[in-house]
Design a protein around this motif. Structure first.
Motif, PDB file in Angstrom:
ATOM      1  N   PRO A  50      33.161  38.678  63.220  1.00  0.00           N
ATOM      2  CA  PRO A  50      31.778  38.848  63.685  1.00  0.00           C
ATOM      3  C   PRO A  50      31.677  39.253  65.152  1.00  0.00           C
ATOM      4  CG  PRO A  50      32.267  36.533  63.248  1.00  0.00           C
ATOM      5  CD  PRO A  50      33.447  37.326  62.793  1.00  0.00           C
ATOM      6  N   ASP A  51      32.715  38.957  65.942  1.00  0.00           N
ATOM      7  CA  ASP A  51      32.690  39.344  67.351  1.00  0.00           C
ATOM      8  C   ASP A  51      33.156  40.785  67.566  1.00  0.00           C
ATOM      9  OD1 ASP A  51      35.358  39.059  66.758  1.00  0.00           O
ATOM     10  OD2 ASP A  51      35.820  37.733  68.451  1.00  0.00           O
ATOM     11  N   GLY A  52      33.550  41.454  66.480  1.00  0.00           N
ATOM     12  CA  GLY A  52      33.991  42.834  66.564  1.00  0.00           C
ATOM     13  C   GLY A  52      35.475  43.007  66.822  1.00  0.00           C
ATOM     14  N   ALA A  53      36.164  41.920  67.167  1.00  0.00           N
ATOM     15  CA  ALA A  53      37.610  41.986  67.408  1.00  0.00           C
ATOM     16  C   ALA A  53      38.339  42.125  66.077  1.00  0.00           C
ATOM     17  CB  ALA A  53      38.088  40.746  68.142  1.00  0.00           C
ATOM     18  N   SER A  54      39.300  43.005  66.059  1.00  0.00           N
ATOM     19  CA  SER A  54      40.047  43.289  64.837  1.00  0.00           C
ATOM     20  C   SER A  54      41.419  42.612  64.873  1.00  0.00           C
ATOM     21  CB  SER A  54      40.215  44.799  64.703  1.00  0.00           C
ATOM     22  OG  SER A  54      40.722  45.118  63.442  1.00  0.00           O
ATOM     23  N   ILE A  55      41.928  42.235  63.723  1.00  0.00           N
ATOM     24  CA  ILE A  55      43.271  41.649  63.632  1.00  0.00           C
ATOM     25  C   ILE A  55      44.279  42.787  63.767  1.00  0.00           C
ATOM     26  CG2 ILE A  55      44.897  40.395  62.166  1.00  0.00           C
ATOM     27  CD1 ILE A  55      42.430  39.242  60.688  1.00  0.00           C
ATOM     28  N   PRO A  56      45.187  42.706  64.730  1.00  0.00           N
ATOM     29  CA  PRO A  56      46.193  43.769  64.878  1.00  0.00           C
ATOM     30  C   PRO A  56      47.237  43.678  63.766  1.00  0.00           C
ATOM     31  CG  PRO A  56      46.582  42.038  66.480  1.00  0.00           C
ATOM     32  CD  PRO A  56      45.310  41.686  65.765  1.00  0.00           C
ATOM     33  N   LEU A  57      47.859  44.812  63.449  1.00  0.00           N
ATOM     34  CA  LEU A  57      48.874  44.817  62.387  1.00  0.00           C
ATOM     35  C   LEU A  57      50.019  43.851  62.679  1.00  0.00           C
ATOM     36  CD1 LEU A  57      49.200  48.539  61.246  1.00  0.00           C
ATOM     37  CD2 LEU A  57      48.207  46.609  60.012  1.00  0.00           C
ATOM     38  N   LEU A  58      50.439  43.782  63.922  1.00  0.00           N
ATOM     39  CA  LEU A  58      51.520  42.869  64.274  1.00  0.00           C
ATOM     40  C   LEU A  58      51.140  41.411  63.985  1.00  0.00           C
ATOM     41  CD1 LEU A  58      54.343  42.552  65.400  1.00  0.00           C
ATOM     42  CD2 LEU A  58      53.367  42.490  67.700  1.00  0.00           C
ATOM     43  N   GLY A  59      49.861  41.119  64.045  1.00  0.00           N
ATOM     44  CA  GLY A  59      49.382  39.772  63.736  1.00  0.00           C
ATOM     45  C   GLY A  59      49.690  39.364  62.313  1.00  0.00           C
ATOM     46  N   PHE A  60      49.658  40.321  61.398  1.00  0.00           N
ATOM     47  CA  PHE A  60      49.984  40.011  60.006  1.00  0.00           C
ATOM     48  C   PHE A  60      51.442  39.569  59.881  1.00  0.00           C
ATOM     49  CE2 PHE A  60      46.183  42.489  59.525  1.00  0.00           C
ATOM     50  CZ  PHE A  60      45.539  41.887  58.459  1.00  0.00           C
ATOM     51  N   ALA A  61      52.322  40.309  60.528  1.00  0.00           N
ATOM     52  CA  ALA A  61      53.745  39.962  60.476  1.00  0.00           C
ATOM     53  C   ALA A  61      54.003  38.617  61.132  1.00  0.00           C
ATOM     54  CB  ALA A  61      54.573  41.054  61.156  1.00  0.00           C
ATOM     55  N   GLN A  62      53.406  38.396  62.290  1.00  0.00           N
ATOM     56  CA  GLN A  62      53.646  37.155  63.023  1.00  0.00           C
ATOM     57  C   GLN A  62      53.139  35.933  62.267  1.00  0.00           C
ATOM     58  OE1 GLN A  62      51.614  38.253  66.629  1.00  0.00           O
ATOM     59  NE2 GLN A  62      53.516  38.797  67.671  1.00  0.00           N
ATOM     60  N   LEU A  63      51.914  36.000  61.800  1.00  0.00           N
ATOM     61  CA  LEU A  63      51.351  34.837  61.106  1.00  0.00           C
ATOM     62  C   LEU A  63      52.038  34.589  59.766  1.00  0.00           C
ATOM     63  CD1 LEU A  63      47.584  35.150  62.021  1.00  0.00           C
ATOM     64  CD2 LEU A  63      49.234  33.446  62.801  1.00  0.00           C
ATOM     65  N   THR A  64      52.403  35.663  59.084  1.00  0.00           N
ATOM     66  CA  THR A  64      53.133  35.479  57.829  1.00  0.00           C
ATOM     67  C   THR A  64      54.471  34.799  58.090  1.00  0.00           C
ATOM     68  OG1 THR A  64      52.075  37.423  56.851  1.00  0.00           O
ATOM     69  CG2 THR A  64      54.097  36.646  55.808  1.00  0.00           C
TER      70      THR A  64
END
Length: 139
Positions: A50-64
């Motif tokens: 809702p704040d307009g900030a997008s999840i970066p692709l690297l975030g998927f790898a890190q959190l997974t």
């Protein structure tokens, strides 16, 4: 004279510890979720909150990777302490998987973003959970 026959179980050298299998599964799950997110992003999914900030692709790898390693830790603890480690592990993971949908559905993501996020959670669990569960005793 009596002879005592000793029976020794063969040593299995093909069985790596749970954590080594889990590490491999975590890497595979991280690659898979990042690939899913990349394809979805190319198709127009924004992963913006809702704040307009997008999840970066690297975030998927890190959190997974982080949550997969937590699953490895859970498996290791249950292997030592649970009466039925495999079934306890699978039930725990299914519960945590369902709970992981809550932020995707309540943090204000659009429908496409929420659906892809849920898909990445399911994909990661489909890779990591069976690998670890196979390494745990059934009794």
């Amino acid at each position: 004279m009596s002879t005592i026959a000793a029976t020794v179980a063969p040593v299995r050298t093909d069985r790596l510890p749970v954590w080594k299998h889990g590490l491999g599964a975590a890497v595979g799950a991280s690659v898979a979720t990042t690939a899913i997110a990349a394809v979805a992003s190319d198709a127009g999914v924004t992963f913006a909150g809702p704040d307009g900030a997008s999840i970066p692709l690297l975030g998927f790898a890190q959190l997974t990777m982080i949550f997969s390693l937590i699953a490895v830790g859970i498996a290791a603890v249950l292997a030592r302490r649970a009466r039925r480690p495999r079934s306890t592990f699978v039930r725990t993971c299914v519960t945590l998987l369902v709970l992981s949908f809550v932020p995707d559905l309540t943090f204000g993501f659009d429908g496409a973003s929420a659906a892809v996020l849920i898909l990445t959670h399911v994909a990661a669990a489909a890779i990591v959970v069976p690998v670890l569960a196979r390494r745990l005793d059934t009794m």
